[in-house]
Design a protein around this motif. Structure first.
Motif, mmCIF file in Angstrom:
data_model
loop_
_atom_site.group_PDB
_atom_site.id
_atom_site.type_symbol
_atom_site.label_atom_id
_atom_site.label_comp_id
_atom_site.label_asym_id
_atom_site.label_seq_id
_atom_site.Cartn_x
_atom_site.Cartn_y
_atom_site.Cartn_z
ATOM 1 N N LYS A 216 0.831 -1.210 0.000
ATOM 2 C CA LYS A 216 0.000 0.000 0.000
ATOM 3 C C LYS A 216 0.866 1.260 0.000
ATOM 4 N N GLU A 217 1.979 1.214 0.722
ATOM 5 C CA GLU A 217 2.905 2.355 0.680
ATOM 6 C C GLU A 217 3.438 2.547 -0.730
ATOM 7 N N TRP A 218 3.824 1.460 -1.375
ATOM 8 C CA TRP A 218 4.405 1.537 -2.715
ATOM 9 C C TRP A 218 3.372 1.929 -3.763
ATOM 10 N N GLY A 219 2.093 1.708 -3.465
ATOM 11 C CA GLY A 219 1.058 1.913 -4.473
ATOM 12 C C GLY A 219 0.531 3.327 -4.583
ATOM 13 N N ALA B 296 6.929 -18.036 -14.638
ATOM 14 C CA ALA B 296 6.459 -17.467 -13.373
ATOM 15 C C ALA B 296 5.160 -16.688 -13.577
ATOM 16 N N PHE B 297 5.092 -15.916 -14.651
ATOM 17 C CA PHE B 297 3.884 -15.136 -14.934
ATOM 18 C C PHE B 297 2.685 -16.045 -15.203
ATOM 19 N N SER B 298 2.934 -17.231 -15.730
ATOM 20 C CA SER B 298 1.828 -18.147 -16.027
ATOM 21 C C SER B 298 1.274 -18.807 -14.773
ATOM 22 N N GLN B 299 1.992 -18.649 -13.634
ATOM 23 C CA GLN B 299 1.591 -19.337 -12.412
ATOM 24 C C GLN B 299 1.131 -18.377 -11.310
ATOM 25 N N ILE B 300 0.805 -17.146 -11.694
ATOM 26 C CA ILE B 300 0.288 -16.188 -10.722
ATOM 27 C C ILE B 300 -1.187 -15.919 -11.012
ATOM 28 N N THR B 301 -1.984 -15.846 -9.959
ATOM 29 C CA THR B 301 -3.430 -15.686 -10.103
ATOM 30 C C THR B 301 -3.907 -14.497 -9.265
ATOM 31 N N PHE B 302 -4.651 -13.613 -9.878
ATOM 32 C CA PHE B 302 -5.215 -12.455 -9.181
ATOM 33 C C PHE B 302 -6.328 -12.904 -8.237
ATOM 34 N N ILE B 303 -6.332 -12.353 -7.019
ATOM 35 C CA ILE B 303 -7.375 -12.674 -6.040
ATOM 36 C C ILE B 303 -8.300 -11.483 -5.821
ATOM 37 N N SER B 304 -7.711 -10.335 -5.446
ATOM 38 C CA SER B 304 -8.531 -9.154 -5.160
ATOM 39 C C SER B 304 -7.623 -7.937 -5.073
ATOM 40 N N SER B 305 -8.224 -6.787 -4.814
ATOM 41 C CA SER B 305 -7.450 -5.559 -4.614
ATOM 42 C C SER B 305 -8.061 -4.784 -3.449
ATOM 43 N N SER B 306 -7.220 -4.039 -2.739
ATOM 44 C CA SER B 306 -7.710 -3.203 -1.646
ATOM 45 C C SER B 306 -7.120 -1.799 -1.787
ATOM 46 N N LEU B 307 -7.893 -0.817 -1.385
ATOM 47 C CA LEU B 307 -7.513 0.581 -1.556
ATOM 48 C C LEU B 307 -6.382 0.967 -0.600
ATOM 49 N N ALA B 308 -5.466 1.780 -1.112
ATOM 50 C CA ALA B 308 -4.406 2.372 -0.286
ATOM 51 C C ALA B 308 -4.658 3.874 -0.213
ATOM 52 N N ASP B 309 -5.151 4.339 0.913
ATOM 53 C CA ASP B 309 -5.489 5.745 1.102
ATOM 54 C C ASP B 309 -4.209 6.568 1.189
ATOM 55 N N ARG B 310 -4.042 7.494 0.257
ATOM 56 C CA ARG B 310 -2.813 8.287 0.216
ATOM 57 C C ARG B 310 -2.637 9.119 1.482
ATOM 58 N N ASN B 311 -3.700 9.522 2.133
ATOM 59 C CA ASN B 311 -3.596 10.341 3.341
ATOM 60 C C ASN B 311 -2.991 9.567 4.515
ATOM 61 N N PHE B 312 -3.074 8.257 4.448
ATOM 62 C CA PHE B 312 -2.496 7.422 5.499
ATOM 63 C C PHE B 312 -1.167 6.806 5.076
ATOM 64 N N TYR B 313 -1.107 6.277 3.853
ATOM 65 C CA TYR B 313 0.071 5.503 3.445
ATOM 66 C C TYR B 313 1.196 6.355 2.856
ATOM 67 N N TYR B 314 0.876 7.480 2.256
ATOM 68 C CA TYR B 314 1.970 8.307 1.735
ATOM 69 C C TYR B 314 2.839 8.881 2.854
ATOM 70 N N PRO B 315 2.257 9.376 3.973
ATOM 71 C CA PRO B 315 3.108 9.807 5.093
ATOM 72 C C PRO B 315 3.978 8.676 5.649
ATOM 73 N N LYS B 316 3.473 7.444 5.634
ATOM 74 C CA LYS B 316 4.272 6.310 6.089
ATOM 75 C C LYS B 316 5.461 6.085 5.149
ATOM 76 N N LYS B 317 5.217 6.236 3.861
ATOM 77 C CA LYS B 317 6.293 6.105 2.884
ATOM 78 C C LYS B 317 7.340 7.197 3.088
ATOM 79 N N LYS B 318 6.888 8.419 3.324
ATOM 80 C CA LYS B 318 7.810 9.544 3.533
ATOM 81 C C LYS B 318 8.620 9.353 4.812
#
Length: 233
Positions: free
Chosen positions: A42-45, A163-185
């Motif tokens: 989430k920080e990286w996203g 490797a790409f043929s053996q990865i499967t998408f499950i779901s996605s979750s939101l990364a709120d920039r107001n919370f995770y960007y300060p953590k990245k900084k």
């Protein structure tokens, strides 16, 4: 059949990762860069201006070759040499230029033949450490310590079509920039403060440590016991 859960931080929801797509100047070249830590993803996203996503996947490791750079058979210079092959370093001295050439000749490993690579993630702030080491102003011990104390996190990178043929998408979750960007900084700030602290330490702490000039003059090669192991927990 061993399967692991991975997360990829991005501004977008990525249901089908694309082979040989993206930035070739990433740490290990082309690849799909993931982590097993959803918080890091989430920080990286996210960015300062935009929310991101932590995309969740399941990777089937059956039949895949894995290069684990945290394994004791490798050291910090093996990791740095891969970065030198892929990332852009501004080398501003004769020492750093000679150091790059020497590392590429003596510490390179055949990472491209692996399906998966596990290893440190080099945030941009950490190039200050790598450049300082190449310019002979911090020791390899300090470089190793800085990467560990900075808590970069370990990344898992898909490199091959298999490797790409053996990865499967499950779901996605939101990364709120107001919370995770300060953590990245804050992570970046902590890294820079660590760097400043190291430069302010007394020269006496370096007397028994190994600098890049020592490596060049001594003809030190891969496997030398004076080179510290990569620190990672």
């Amino acid at each position: 059949m061993k399967k692991i859960k991975l997360y990829h931080g991005s501004e977008n929801i990525i249901k089908v990762p694309q082979y040989h797509f993206g930035n070739p100047k990433n740490d290990y070249g082309y690849g799909f860069y993931c982590t097993e830590n959803i918080e890091l993803a989430k920080e990286w996203g996210c960015t300062e201006e935009k929310d991101g996503f932590a995309n969740e996947y399941q990777l089937n490791l059956e039949g895949l070759s894995v290069l684990n750079l945290s394994d004791k058979k490798y050291n910090i210079l093996n990791w740095l040499t891969i970065l030198l092959e892929n990332r852009i370093f501004e080398l501003t001295s004769d020492i750093s230029t000679a150091a790059k050439q020497y590392l590429l000749q003596n510490f390179a490993i055949p990472y491209r033949k692996f399906d998966i690579i596990r290893g440190y993630r080099a945030d941009d702030s950490y190039f200050a450490f790598a450049k300082a080491f190449l310019n002979n102003t911090i020791s390899i011990q300090k470089l190793n310590q800085a990467m560990y104390l900075g808590k970069l996190g370990e990344q898992v990178v898909l490199k091959s079509k298999k490797a790409f043929s053996q990865i499967t998408f499950i779901s996605s979750s939101l990364a709120d920039r107001n919370f995770y960007y300060p953590k990245k900084k804050l992570r970046d700030s902590d890294a820079r403060n660590t760097f400043i602290k190291m430069h302010s330490e007394s020269e006496l702490t370096y007397l028994n440590e190994l600098f890049v000039m020592d490596i060049l003059r001594g003809g030190i090669k891969n496997g030398d016991t004076r080179i510290p192991e990569i620190l990672f927990k």
